[in-house]
Design a protein around this motif. Structure first.
Motif, PDB file in Angstrom:
ATOM      1  N   UNK A 204       0.860  -1.186   0.000  1.00 46.99           N
ATOM      2  CA  UNK A 204       0.000   0.000   0.000  1.00 46.99           C
ATOM      3  C   UNK A 204       0.897   1.237   0.000  1.00 46.99           C
ATOM      4  N   UNK A 205       0.995   1.895  -1.138  1.00 46.99           N
ATOM      5  CA  UNK A 205       1.866   3.066  -1.286  1.00 46.99           C
ATOM      6  C   UNK A 205       1.064   4.357  -1.274  1.00 46.99           C
ATOM      7  N   UNK A 206      -0.004   4.362  -0.494  1.00 45.61           N
ATOM      8  CA  UNK A 206      -0.840   5.555  -0.359  1.00 45.61           C
ATOM      9  C   UNK A 206      -1.400   5.575   1.061  1.00 45.61           C
ATOM     10  N   UNK A 207      -1.797   6.745   1.559  1.00 39.17           N
ATOM     11  CA  UNK A 207      -2.223   6.864   2.960  1.00 39.17           C
ATOM     12  C   UNK A 207      -3.699   6.556   3.213  1.00 39.17           C
ATOM     13  N   UNK A 208      -4.326   5.741   2.397  1.00 37.47           N
ATOM     14  CA  UNK A 208      -5.765   5.491   2.558  1.00 37.47           C
ATOM     15  C   UNK A 208      -6.086   4.719   3.840  1.00 37.47           C
ATOM     16  N   UNK A 209      -5.151   3.884   4.311  1.00 32.15           N
ATOM     17  CA  UNK A 209      -5.396   3.094   5.511  1.00 32.15           C
ATOM     18  C   UNK A 209      -6.178   1.817   5.276  1.00 32.15           C
ATOM     19  N   UNK A 210      -6.430   1.474   4.008  1.00 35.01           N
ATOM     20  CA  UNK A 210      -7.212   0.273   3.722  1.00 35.01           C
ATOM     21  C   UNK A 210      -6.488  -1.006   4.171  1.00 35.01           C
ATOM     22  N   UNK A 211      -5.141  -1.017   4.066  1.00 37.40           N
ATOM     23  CA  UNK A 211      -4.377  -2.200   4.452  1.00 37.40           C
ATOM     24  C   UNK A 211      -4.533  -2.533   5.919  1.00 37.40           C
TER      25      UNK A 211
ATOM     26  N   UNK B  77       5.783  -7.935  -6.765  1.00 41.78           N
ATOM     27  CA  UNK B  77       5.364  -6.867  -5.852  1.00 41.78           C
ATOM     28  C   UNK B  77       4.290  -6.039  -6.550  1.00 41.78           C
ATOM     29  N   UNK B  78       3.136  -5.901  -5.908  1.00 39.67           N
ATOM     30  CA  UNK B  78       2.030  -5.112  -6.457  1.00 39.67           C
ATOM     31  C   UNK B  78       1.915  -3.840  -5.621  1.00 39.67           C
ATOM     32  N   UNK B  79       2.218  -2.700  -6.222  1.00 40.04           N
ATOM     33  CA  UNK B  79       2.266  -1.433  -5.488  1.00 40.04           C
ATOM     34  C   UNK B  79       1.064  -0.572  -5.842  1.00 40.04           C
ATOM     35  N   UNK B  80       0.291  -0.254  -4.816  1.00 42.36           N
ATOM     36  CA  UNK B  80      -0.957   0.499  -4.961  1.00 42.36           C
ATOM     37  C   UNK B  80      -0.708   1.961  -4.591  1.00 42.36           C
ATOM     38  N   UNK B  81      -0.695   2.846  -5.617  1.00 45.16           N
ATOM     39  CA  UNK B  81      -0.443   4.267  -5.382  1.00 45.16           C
ATOM     40  C   UNK B  81      -1.728   5.079  -5.290  1.00 45.16           C
ATOM     41  N   UNK B  82      -2.872   4.424  -5.311  1.00 48.52           N
ATOM     42  CA  UNK B  82      -4.123   5.166  -5.256  1.00 48.52           C
ATOM     43  C   UNK B  82      -4.243   6.109  -6.436  1.00 48.52           C
ATOM     44  N   UNK B  83      -4.564   7.368  -6.163  1.00 51.75           N
ATOM     45  CA  UNK B  83      -4.708   8.363  -7.237  1.00 51.75           C
ATOM     46  C   UNK B  83      -3.465   9.237  -7.401  1.00 51.75           C
ATOM     47  N   UNK B  84      -2.368   8.842  -6.752  1.00 55.52           N
ATOM     48  CA  UNK B  84      -1.141   9.641  -6.824  1.00 55.52           C
ATOM     49  C   UNK B  84      -0.315   9.222  -8.045  1.00 55.52           C
ATOM     50  N   UNK B  85      -0.744   9.669  -9.211  1.00 54.25           N
ATOM     51  CA  UNK B  85      -0.083   9.274 -10.458  1.00 54.25           C
ATOM     52  C   UNK B  85       1.339   9.830 -10.560  1.00 54.25           C
TER      53      UNK B  85
END
Length: 481
Positions: A304-311, A354-362
């Motif tokens: 999880x490479x974004x601050x959503x907190x879903x992880x 490795x699967x990296x989730x950046x959310x909407x931070x393109x």
């Protein structure tokens, strides 16, 4: 003894009991100065197997292999002896076979190859072969995709193993000669390799299958794989002579397997995923892909490479604890939540993907993609599939700054086929179907992920059924007859 109030030798604070075996008790301890965990095996000096325990320590001290626990020390008191070794975090192959219904044949073969390499090392590392003599699912741990061997309580050098009057082994896993006075050699451990392969593939020990014949195994496992297992379980004279021979035969089988990502690759495959905006399904896509890869026998780490907190939310809902690297196991997923720059953790174990989730931070996704050292990397861009998403899709695409990107449209309106984002993307655009649960993609979603995986790796997918469902179907049919 109150475990949590005990400090051994002035430096090991006991945390809890993590196991009790035939010879003694195993504690989890924390090294007070280093802050690292250790496994400490305690054996009474009056125990009948005390001398064998000392031999275990001496054998392990000579071994240097990443799949064998490091022995740090051997300590004694007036009444007990303590073996201090590396603490391994993982799940036993027993738990793997019982709890993971998505274990595929390619996974079984790859784990079998690791076991063969480990056994071959034992048979060739010393002045004479070291026989393990108790290869069974509880003594093999899967730690971040790597098989590790614990509990050397029955291991011995070949000559001494044949001289002792006591024979030990786990019923159902031990070779026939271990129940008699027959000679023991490397082929004794090879019999156990066959048991492990059969157990991983079926969830049962060979002797528990009753009247189910080897022909039925061939129907469920495939002829070549069934033949190999049958060879390992034959009489001692008819078994393969070395673990290396079994490994080579498994390698040939693996080359024929669809949906195999070789874990001995020098670098990992990095999949960076970003979206045109919030709520376009980036996390849903990433977790769905992770679930499918595990189902196909490809270990992977979702980052999880974004601050959503879903992880963290997923981990809390599953009531699970992280390992020393901060990685949570949630179902078949391995999740590394976003902890922020202030948290420093150990590097997670090696994962082939490795699967990296950046959310909407393109912008960050594009920048980190460029910095990634792996030559095996891909950038996925998730776009909204509504007609009114066009402007935002194009705006976010500019932030990526990548010419080679796979574009995935999600949440499509009926009958709407959005235009590509620019020249050259026509052949790299995909349309993601809707599926409600990321942990359980349906047939349509899995077909999409197969096509995506083929596009990313250059492979050709093949339809396969879950190996457990094949084998259980055969067993049910036999029981009805």
């Amino acid at each position: 003894m109150d475990v949590q109030d005990t400090v051994l030798f002035g430096k090991y604070h006991l945390c809890r009991i993590i196991g009790k075996g035939r010879t003694g008790t195993v504690y989890l301890a924390r090294h007070i100065s280093l802050g690292e965990y250790r496994a400490i095996k305690e054996v009474s000096k009056t125990h009948i197997d005390y001398e064998q325990f000392r031999r275990e320590a001496l054998i392990m001290k000579e071994l240097r292999h990443p799949a064998i626990p490091i022995v740090y020390d051997l300590e004694e008191t007036e009444t007990h002896c303590y073996l201090i070794e590396e603490f391994l975090e993982g799940e036993s192959l027993t738990a793997l076979a019982l709890d993971r219904s998505n274990l595929t044949r390619s996974m079984v073969i790859q784990y079998g190859i690791q076991i063969c390499r480990l056994v071959q090392y034992l048979h060739s590392a010393g002045r004479e072969p070291i026989l393990y003599l108790d290869l069974q699912p509880n003594n093999l741990l899967l730690c971040n995709g790597v098989i590790k061997l614990v509990d050397f309580g029955t291991a011995d050098y070949l000559i001494r193993a044949n001289e002792t009057n006591r024979r030990c082994g786990t019923p159902g896993c031990a070779a026939p000669e271990q129940y008699t006075r027959g000679p023991l050699d490397e082929r004794t451990d090879i019999y156990a390799i066959g048991v492990i392969l059969f157990y991983l593939a079926t969830g049962q020990l060979p002797e528990s299958t009753g009247k189910v014949s080897f022909t039925d195994w061939d129907m469920a496992l495939g002829r070549e794989f069934g033949t190999l297992i049958r060879n390992c379980l034959s009489s001692r004279e008819q078994r393969p002579e070395t673990a290396l021979e079994v490994e080579k035969r498994l390698e040939l089988l693996l080359d024929l397997e669809p949906w195999v990502f070789r874990k001995d690759s020098d670098t990992s495959l990095i999949l960076s995923i970003a979206g045109s905006g919030p709520n376009v399904g980036v996390t849903h896509l990433a977790l769905g892909l992770s679930a499918c890869l595990w189902k196909w026998g490809i270990p992977n780490l979702y980052e999880e490479c974004n601050p959503s907190g879903h992880g963290i939310l997923l981990a809390e809902q599953a009531c699970t604890e992280p390992d020393n690297s901060g990685v949570y196991r949630v179902g078949s997923w391995r999740l590394l939540p976003h902890y922020g720059p202030q948290v420093r953790l150990k590097e997670p174990g090696k994962y082939p993907v490795h699967i990296r989730d950046y959310g909407s931070d393109c912008r960050t996704a594009g920048r980190e993609y460029e910095k990634a050292s792996s030559h095996q990397k891909h950038l996925l861009y998730v776009c909204g599939g509504k007609a009114y998403d066009s402007a935002e899709n194009n705006c976010s695409a500019e932030k990526l700054g990548q010419e080679k990107v796979t574009v995935i449209y999600n949440f499509l309106e009926p009958g709407y086929r959005p235009p590509c984002l620019g020249k050259g993307l026509e052949g790299r655009t995909m349309f993601m179907p809707y599926f409600p649960k990321a942990s359980r993609p349906g047939k349509e979603a899995e077909s999409f992920y197969r096509a995506l995986w083929d596009r990313l790796t250059g492979g050709k997918g093949a339809d396969r059924r879950n190996i457990f469902s094949q084998i259980k179907k055969v067993f049910r049919m036999k029981k009805k007859l």
